[in-house]
Design an enzyme around this catalytic site. Structure first.
Site, PDB file in Angstrom:
ATOM      1  N   SER A   9       0.816  -1.303   0.083  1.00 35.95           N
ATOM      2  CA  SER A   9      -0.005  -0.177   0.081  1.00 35.95           C
ATOM      3  C   SER A   9       0.826   1.377   0.038  1.00 35.95           C
ATOM      4  CB  SER A   9      -1.005  -0.004   1.391  1.00 35.95           C
ATOM      5  OG  SER A   9      -1.421   1.293   1.404  1.00 35.95           O
ATOM      6  N   HIS A  34      -1.266  -1.352  -4.182  1.00 37.82           N
ATOM      7  CA  HIS A  34      -2.545  -0.728  -3.740  1.00 37.82           C
ATOM      8  C   HIS A  34      -2.619   0.668  -3.352  1.00 37.82           C
ATOM      9  CE1 HIS A  34      -6.176  -1.541  -1.134  1.00 37.82           C
ATOM     10  NE2 HIS A  34      -5.630  -0.638  -0.416  1.00 37.82           N
ATOM     11  N   ASP A  36      -4.400   3.895  -1.798  1.00 40.37           N
ATOM     12  CA  ASP A  36      -5.746   4.086  -1.151  1.00 40.37           C
ATOM     13  C   ASP A  36      -6.160   5.757  -1.365  1.00 40.37           C
ATOM     14  OD1 ASP A  36      -6.133   1.725   0.679  1.00 40.37           O
ATOM     15  OD2 ASP A  36      -4.006   2.241   1.300  1.00 40.37           O
ATOM     16  N   MET A  38      -8.763   8.453  -0.237  1.00 39.44           N
ATOM     17  CA  MET A  38      -9.582   8.964   1.061  1.00 39.44           C
ATOM     18  C   MET A  38     -10.086  10.380   0.564  1.00 39.44           C
ATOM     19  SD  MET A  38      -7.228   7.586   4.069  1.00 39.44           S
ATOM     20  CE  MET A  38      -6.508   5.712   3.988  1.00 39.44           C
ATOM     21  N   HIS A  67      -8.199   1.666  -4.314  1.00 35.05           N
ATOM     22  CA  HIS A  67      -9.367   1.507  -3.075  1.00 35.05           C
ATOM     23  C   HIS A  67      -9.999   2.690  -3.009  1.00 35.05           C
ATOM     24  CE1 HIS A  67      -9.763   0.248   1.498  1.00 35.05           C
ATOM     25  NE2 HIS A  67     -10.778   0.409   0.904  1.00 35.05           N
ATOM     26  N   MET A  69     -12.405   4.958  -0.702  1.00 34.97           N
ATOM     27  CA  MET A  69     -12.752   5.035   0.512  1.00 34.97           C
ATOM     28  C   MET A  69     -13.424   6.483   0.375  1.00 34.97           C
ATOM     29  SD  MET A  69      -9.694   3.506   2.918  1.00 34.97           S
ATOM     30  CE  MET A  69      -8.481   3.526   1.438  1.00 34.97           C
ATOM     31  N   MET A 138     -11.853  -5.355   5.178  1.00 32.14           N
ATOM     32  CA  MET A 138     -10.896  -4.481   5.833  1.00 32.14           C
ATOM     33  C   MET A 138     -10.744  -5.152   7.176  1.00 32.14           C
ATOM     34  SD  MET A 138     -10.098  -1.593   4.291  1.00 32.14           S
ATOM     35  CE  MET A 138      -9.197  -0.955   5.585  1.00 32.14           C
ATOM     36  N   GLY A 143      -9.007   4.405   6.913  1.00 31.89           N
ATOM     37  CA  GLY A 143      -8.598   5.826   7.198  1.00 31.89           C
ATOM     38  C   GLY A 143      -7.200   5.915   7.484  1.00 31.89           C
ATOM     39  N   PHE A 144      -6.495   5.048   8.108  1.00 29.70           N
ATOM     40  CA  PHE A 144      -5.085   5.065   8.526  1.00 29.70           C
ATOM     41  C   PHE A 144      -4.369   3.801   8.333  1.00 29.70           C
ATOM     42  CE2 PHE A 144      -7.989   8.208  10.702  1.00 29.70           C
ATOM     43  CZ  PHE A 144      -7.095   9.512  10.476  1.00 29.70           C
ATOM     44  N   GLY A 145      -3.014   4.123   7.723  1.00 29.10           N
ATOM     45  CA  GLY A 145      -2.142   2.943   7.861  1.00 29.10           C
ATOM     46  C   GLY A 145      -1.642   2.719   9.071  1.00 29.10           C
ATOM     47  N   ASP A 176      -6.969  -6.160   3.892  1.00 26.65           N
ATOM     48  CA  ASP A 176      -6.541  -5.109   4.170  1.00 26.65           C
ATOM     49  C   ASP A 176      -6.315  -4.237   5.376  1.00 26.65           C
ATOM     50  OD1 ASP A 176      -5.436  -2.464   3.319  1.00 26.65           O
ATOM     51  OD2 ASP A 176      -7.026  -1.667   2.137  1.00 26.65           O
ATOM     52  N   GLY A 177      -4.961  -3.956   5.925  1.00 23.84           N
ATOM     53  CA  GLY A 177      -4.892  -3.330   7.134  1.00 23.84           C
ATOM     54  C   GLY A 177      -4.042  -4.274   8.239  1.00 23.84           C
ATOM     55  N   GLY A 178      -3.122  -3.871   8.657  1.00 18.28           N
ATOM     56  CA  GLY A 178      -2.313  -4.473   9.475  1.00 18.28           C
ATOM     57  C   GLY A 178      -1.659  -5.668   9.210  1.00 18.28           C
ATOM     58  N   GLY A 198       0.952  -2.367   3.774  1.00 19.10           N
ATOM     59  CA  GLY A 198       1.593  -0.970   3.766  1.00 19.10           C
ATOM     60  C   GLY A 198       2.838  -0.837   4.711  1.00 19.10           C
ATOM     61  N   SER A 199       2.578  -0.640   5.889  1.00 14.75           N
ATOM     62  CA  SER A 199       3.846  -0.536   7.005  1.00 14.75           C
ATOM     63  C   SER A 199       4.999  -1.570   6.764  1.00 14.75           C
ATOM     64  CB  SER A 199       3.355  -0.256   8.332  1.00 14.75           C
ATOM     65  OG  SER A 199       2.142   0.320   8.327  1.00 14.75           O
TER      66      SER A 199
HETATM   67  C1  DX5 Z   1      -6.574   1.675   5.419  1.00 15.02           C
HETATM   68  C2  DX5 Z   1      -5.941   1.344   4.006  1.00 15.02           C
HETATM   69  C3  DX5 Z   1      -4.880   0.377   4.134  1.00 15.02           C
HETATM   70  C4  DX5 Z   1      -3.726   0.547   4.772  1.00 15.02           C
HETATM   71  C5  DX5 Z   1      -2.952  -0.519   5.007  1.00 15.02           C
HETATM   72  O1  DX5 Z   1      -7.330   2.571   5.244  1.00 15.02           O
HETATM   73  O2  DX5 Z   1      -7.061   1.025   3.394  1.00 15.02           O
HETATM   74  O3  DX5 Z   1      -4.576  -0.116   2.693  1.00 15.02           O
HETATM   75  O4  DX5 Z   1      -2.863   1.794   3.932  1.00 15.02           O
HETATM   76  O5  DX5 Z   1      -1.622  -0.229   5.673  1.00 15.02           O
HETATM   77  P1  DX5 Z   1      -0.916  -0.988   6.893  1.00 15.02           P
HETATM   78  O6  DX5 Z   1      -0.653  -2.309   6.033  1.00 15.02           O
HETATM   79  O7  DX5 Z   1       0.219   0.035   7.360  1.00 15.02           O
HETATM   80  O8  DX5 Z   1      -2.138  -1.470   7.703  1.00 15.02           O
HETATM   81 ZN    ZN Z   2      -6.562  -0.028   1.311  1.00 10.24          ZN
END
Ligand code: DX5
Ligand code: ZN
Length: 231
Positions: A9, A34, A36, A38, A67, A69, A138, A143-145, A176-178, A198-199
């Site tokens: 991401s 990916h 994102d 927003m 994606h 949002m 999700m 909203g946040f990585g 998607d997420g964490g 992402g991270s």
């Molecule tokens: C959150 C995003 C994710 C996010 C994933 O709203 O949809 O795609 O960037 O980032 P990580 O892997 O750091 O949770």
């Molecule tokens: Zn995403």
């Protein structure tokens, strides 16, 4: 079942160096990228929009898994298609009926994705499964990585995989997420085939190693040119 794909991401990239960040994850074996998007309404955050997607398109041949949002994604589908997205994923929680939006994404020649938040049950997804190229679950509040993975959503992944199998649909389930090397195996075992990270990829000392561990194998597919379908 299709091979597992890892989708870094871009939200976790250094935005001052987008081109080299993309090259870095592409060289590390990313299968997709990916993106994102927003709007500050559907989620309490802003990220980037059409011009950035268009710039990213010029930097890579990776498929752009986009994606949305957005509270009103219908207003922007064509712009994201023109910018070079390969698939567009809208949320089932928005006010509008997703069916015409998915039809429009298909008409634009892009992969049709539907996303579901952690607190939303599977039921509203069920009428749309036959019209999808991608189902996004999700595993954090969008909203946040950089948030912690919510293991409870794996039940939803399993339930969706069962329904897809019953209906003989080969739709990838994206989580998607964490997601990172520590929980990717659970995600794959539950039936997720596209893993957004992402991270855990952009923040890794060795992104290639992180991607291999998330995928659970060496890369299967070769780099594909951008195409109309995500299958
Ligand atoms: C959150 C995003 C994710 C996010 C994933 O709203 O949809 O795609 O960037 O980032 P990580 O892997 O750091 O949770
Ligand atoms: Zn995403």
């Amino acid at each position: 079942m299709s091979a597992v794909s890892v989708a870094p991401s871009l939200l976790a990239a250094d935005f001052a160096r987008l081109e080299s960040e993309i090259e870095r994850v592409e060289a590390a074996g990313a299968d997709l990228l990916h993106l994102d998007i927003m709007d500050g309404h559907f989620v309490p955050n802003l990220s980037y929009g059409v011009p950035v997607v268009e710039a990213v398109r010029r930097c890579t041949r990776l498929r752009l898994d986009t994606h949305l949002m957005l509270a009103d994604p219908g207003a922007y589908l064509e712009a994201f298609a023109r910018a070079g997205a390969d698939s567009l994923t809208v949320h089932v929680e928005i006010e509008a009926d997703p069916a015409p939006l998915l039809a429009e994404i298909g008409r634009l020649g892009l992969g049709r994705g539907l996303a579901v938040n952690p607190g939303t049950p599977v039921d509203p997804l069920l009428p749309h499964l036959e019209s999808l190229d991608l189902l996004l679950v999700m595993s954090v509040e969008p909203g946040f990585g950089g948030q912690s993975f919510m293991p409870g959503v794996l039940d939803k992944v399993r339930a969706l995989r069962t329904v897809l199998t019953e209906r003989r649909l080969e739709v990838p389930i994206e989580i998607d997420g964490g997601v990172g090397p520590g929980n990717a195996g659970d995600c794959r075992a539950a039936g997720a085939t596209w893993l957004v990270a992402g991270s855990s990829v952009f923040g890794a000392r060795d992104p290639a190693e992180a991607i291999r561990r998330i995928r659970g194998s060496e890369r299967q597919a070769t780099l594909l040119p951008p195409g109309p379908s995500v299958r």
